[in-house]
Scaffold this active site. Sequence first.
Site, PDB file in Angstrom:
ATOM      1  N   GLU A 121       0.815  -1.206   0.000  1.00  0.00           N
ATOM      2  CA  GLU A 121       0.000   0.000   0.000  1.00  0.00           C
ATOM      3  C   GLU A 121       0.858   1.269   0.000  1.00  0.00           C
ATOM      4  O   GLU A 121       0.522   2.246  -0.676  1.00  0.00           O
ATOM      5  CB  GLU A 121      -0.963  -0.020   1.201  1.00  0.00           C
ATOM      6  N   GLU A 133       2.065   1.698  -3.397  1.00  0.00           N
ATOM      7  CA  GLU A 133       0.975   2.155  -4.262  1.00  0.00           C
ATOM      8  C   GLU A 133       0.763   3.658  -4.097  1.00  0.00           C
ATOM      9  O   GLU A 133       0.614   4.399  -5.076  1.00  0.00           O
ATOM     10  CB  GLU A 133      -0.306   1.387  -3.912  1.00  0.00           C
ATOM     11  N   CYS A 193      -8.578  -1.820   3.834  1.00  0.00           N
ATOM     12  CA  CYS A 193      -8.527  -3.052   4.641  1.00  0.00           C
ATOM     13  C   CYS A 193      -9.786  -3.306   5.437  1.00  0.00           C
ATOM     14  O   CYS A 193      -9.933  -4.344   6.058  1.00  0.00           O
ATOM     15  CB  CYS A 193      -7.313  -3.063   5.552  1.00  0.00           C
ATOM     16  N   SER A 211      -7.329   2.108  -2.482  1.00  0.00           N
ATOM     17  CA  SER A 211      -6.164   1.261  -2.727  1.00  0.00           C
ATOM     18  C   SER A 211      -6.669  -0.066  -3.285  1.00  0.00           C
ATOM     19  O   SER A 211      -7.708  -0.569  -2.868  1.00  0.00           O
ATOM     20  CB  SER A 211      -5.420   1.029  -1.412  1.00  0.00           C
ATOM     21  N   LYS A 237     -15.920  -9.360   7.504  1.00  0.00           N
ATOM     22  CA  LYS A 237     -14.896 -10.245   6.946  1.00  0.00           C
ATOM     23  C   LYS A 237     -15.525 -11.522   6.409  1.00  0.00           C
ATOM     24  O   LYS A 237     -14.984 -12.177   5.527  1.00  0.00           O
ATOM     25  CB  LYS A 237     -13.866 -10.592   8.016  1.00  0.00           C
ATOM     26  N   GLU A 251     -16.659 -10.555   3.090  1.00  0.00           N
ATOM     27  CA  GLU A 251     -15.488 -10.324   2.247  1.00  0.00           C
ATOM     28  C   GLU A 251     -14.918 -11.652   1.742  1.00  0.00           C
ATOM     29  O   GLU A 251     -14.603 -11.806   0.553  1.00  0.00           O
ATOM     30  CB  GLU A 251     -14.422  -9.562   3.039  1.00  0.00           C
ATOM     31  N   GLU A 272     -14.423 -12.295  -6.162  1.00  0.00           N
ATOM     32  CA  GLU A 272     -13.079 -11.947  -6.645  1.00  0.00           C
ATOM     33  C   GLU A 272     -11.979 -12.441  -5.705  1.00  0.00           C
ATOM     34  O   GLU A 272     -10.802 -12.304  -6.010  1.00  0.00           O
ATOM     35  CB  GLU A 272     -12.962 -10.428  -6.866  1.00  0.00           C
ATOM     36  N   CYS A 294     -10.791  -1.698  14.237  1.00  0.00           N
ATOM     37  CA  CYS A 294     -11.149  -3.119  14.379  1.00  0.00           C
ATOM     38  C   CYS A 294     -11.372  -3.520  15.827  1.00  0.00           C
ATOM     39  O   CYS A 294     -12.133  -4.433  16.113  1.00  0.00           O
ATOM     40  CB  CYS A 294     -10.057  -3.992  13.792  1.00  0.00           C
TER      41      CYS A 294
END
Lengths: 389, 595
Positions: free
Chosen positions: B283, B286, B309, B329, B368, B371, B376, B525
């Site tokens: 990241e 990036e 994230c 990102s 999560k 996710e 993908e 989190c």
Amino acid sequence: MKSDKVINKVDLIFRKSESDEISVIKRVLEKKPIDIINNIIDSGLRGRGGAGFPTGLKWKLAYEQNSTVKYVICNADEGEPGTFKDREILDVVPQKVLAGMAICAYCIGAKKGYIYLRGEYFFLANKLEEIIENFNQKLKTIGLDFEIQLYLGSGAYVCGEETALFESLEGKRGEPRNKPPFPTSVGFLNKPTVINNVETLVYAYIITDIGPNEFKKYGTKDSRGSKVFSISGDTPKPGIYELELGMTVEDFVKEFGDGDTKAVQIGGCSGKCVPRKDFATTIIGFEGIPTGGSMMLFNSSRSMYNVLHNFLEFFCEESCGQCTPCRVGYQQLLKGIEAVKKGERPASYLEELKKLALTMKVSSKCGLGQSAANPFISIVDNFKEEMIY
Amino acid sequence: MIKEVKLKINNIEVCVPEGSTILQAAKKLNIELPTLCYHNDLSVAGNCRVCIVEVKNSRLLQPACVFPVSEGIEVFTNSNLVRQARKHIIELLLSEHNADCTECYRNNNCELQRLAYEYGVSQHLFIDLIPLKNYEKDYSSPSIIKDDSRCIRCQRCVRTCEELQAVSALTVAYRGEHMKISTFFENPMFEIVCTNCGQCVLHCPTGALIERTYIDEVWEAINDPDKHVVVQTAPAVRVALGELFGYEPGERVTGKMVTALKLLGFDSVLDTNFSADLTIIEESNELLERLKKAIKEKQKAYLPMFTSCSPGWIKFAEHMYPELLPHLSTCKSPQQMFGALVKTYYAKKIGIDPKKIVSVSIMPCTAKKFEANRPEMKSSGYRDVDYVLTTRELALMIKQAGINFSKLSETNYDNIMGKSTGAGVIFGVTGGVAEAALRTAYEIITGKEIPFPKLNIIPVRGLEGVREVTIKIDGTLPEWDFLEGMELRVAIAHGLANAKRLIEKILSGQVNYHFVEIMACPGGCLGGGGQPIPVNTEIRKSRVKAIYEEDENMPLRKSHENPDVIALYNEFLHKPLGHKSHELLHVTYTPRKRY
Ligand SMILES: Cc1cc2nc3c(=O)[nH]c(=O)nc-3n(C[C@H](O)[C@H](O)[C@H](O)COP(=O)(O)O)c2cc1C
Ligand code: SF4
């Protein structure tokens, strides 16, 4: 007690005014707001929407608030079953309602007003829009910076509760708020707001026009003046009547009963039921049983179990559902009387339910839940056999 | 100066600041009044009515949670009238509540159950209304189960979704006896704007909203001799898991947790912190690429760059700000990077067929789960992560296994992808990703450590909803000389309502940044939807403290120094943003509808 008082029909609301509304407002603009308010206080006028809060005091509380933005709202939601007097007033003398709002606006310093019209009265809307438009123009020409707007309600009974009405007007779900704070300090859009019933506003206008003494001629110490009643049920002459406050139920029944009246429900489903034995001793007014206008007469062919059942079904549907005592309480009262009637619960369960109704009265958030005990206890206590057999 | 108000509660005098509620005043006397619709994180509703008290000379009982004190009032919290009403109210709630407690995920941690017990109201005074109700259970979401039969209509979830998260996926529908908590057009949870963040789960007093559990599936995998089961644990789990075993909030239980996971039978116990470090490498590079493109090459680059994230944030952006997606990102979250590597790099290294690997993650998060389920997320040819368990589910597994958690000794994570740095740990707290990225990016640009004492970038820390910092870049290496003297502007938001506030300001052009960190959950989190219940500001603060302690105690504090990450690049990925990285560690996003 004015037990000797016979029924007295009054003609303040619907009669043609001596003076036209705009010239009355013009006169008002020459006086100090507090003097106008004191006139209303002096008249003893109390709210005609049900709760009976002194109107002059309400205006004064809003007047004293330090805020550049304030509102006047006319509560025309009229959802109480058996009530149809506000519709009549708005249809016949809308100018007086608007004038009442304008006077209030001048007194408290509001620049914007709303009429919250019951959704089912949409047929009045077009005509009202036009009258309001006209009226707003006239206010401009006499230099009062106040504008009225019509809003068509969403059709829920609870939206007639003042704070739920604000929520609804703000485009939210019509759920009552916690009080305090009260509308006069935190109302529509959280600004100081006077909200009055249609009829209250008309009386405020009339008092301003003819003076408090003319109004005080009618009624009793606690219930000054007259009020518009919606009379329905087992009566040969249902309809709308303006009557002096303070009569007994007996006088009332003599005039409107069909000779076989066994009970009168005063104040719609959220009011109290008076059985024949109490007719002579019960006064219609704030010292006895107050009413937002609804009077339902029942003769001996009626089952009071069915009457109560209907009321409870209505509340089960119309509770906004947010607070526990009201949402679940009404369901329990309804299922409870069904269970007793069917013999699934003993008659003594009615006592348990009465306690529940009292809990609802003291712990519900708004008047809808708080009034559970009125019809429930008065009907169960006075017509117990009908509940059981 | 705030005026003090004197009042009496149960005949005892107490002084509180003007504007306090009776509930707050009672607390000062160590009286905890019962509440259900009240939650510290939320606005006050006053709709359950269990906190009602008697106020002398008032016709009505008053809800303590909202009723403002005034000078001289006398309050009674246990009068007969109050007790009767309170019992009635609890009875009423129970009469429309599915009280099969043994079948409920919140058994033993349910606010209604506790009140029913304390007030001795389990004998069904009133009529059971459940047979008359058409309660529905919505299993459509891979993250959250909604069970209307457990709902007490306190609207905490509705307020959470609106006030904390600005999503408003949950709303009130109908009136009276039919009133319920529903969704837009009553669509199933899977088809609505729900971000799966699970804050509603965290704030639900009962079992009406719970996470979808995968405990049985994980047991099955562990017990299958043919499977090699790898588990990763997210940074925020270790500072909260203890709460479910009687520890005070903020106790770190990392070593005991690792021991417990080994005792449960996982074949390899690894650390999401490892892939958090990896995320930082990818990241930061990036971000630097985008800066280079914009500043040096004068081409269009999508700045600010937003972190990616937090899967709740990703779905929020996909629904609410599809136009921002190019700004996100492209890095997968640490969980997904980890999963992708387990089935490739790790499999190869230990010589196991990736088909046989089951990849489990322990997360503070319900999003999560969604996710892991995204189409993908299987670029290796296998699902990156097979099962996601919350911190709560892990505690349940440990309890099911009869493990005496507090007695456990401490062990270290296993090798290969088990090493981590303090920079990975702070992913668990709001501001942590920004801090970790700055520690690395600054060093890439200048070759020097970021100039903050002990590497603690204090300005990015804290629980303020939106924060911003400017870092001046001094003494660049030749390759980065175009950044010399530049002020790198970083913003941080946590809780989606704060994120929305920040984004609206960015979109209107009032502010502009290079790098923006967003965490869907309040506190980051550590306040995630999969964490122990209850949660409140105090608890979040304790967990924050624990995370930073964990960071300071690590021998390595910068992601680029993680030896396992260095080995990974040497042996497998070759370079940040390289071909392999793009294949395995980066993704694109899907614009979604606003409702
Ligand atoms: C459930 C409920 C419904 C109500 N509906 C009405 C209504 O339709 N019209 C009305 O004027 N007041 C209604 N009220 C009373 C209002 O809350 C408020 O007291 C009234 O508008 C104040 O005006 P007043 O002082 O002029 O009576 C209702 C109250 C409750 C609790
Ligand atoms: S008393 Fe009934 S109508 Fe009023 S707020 Fe409570 S649930 Fe809603």
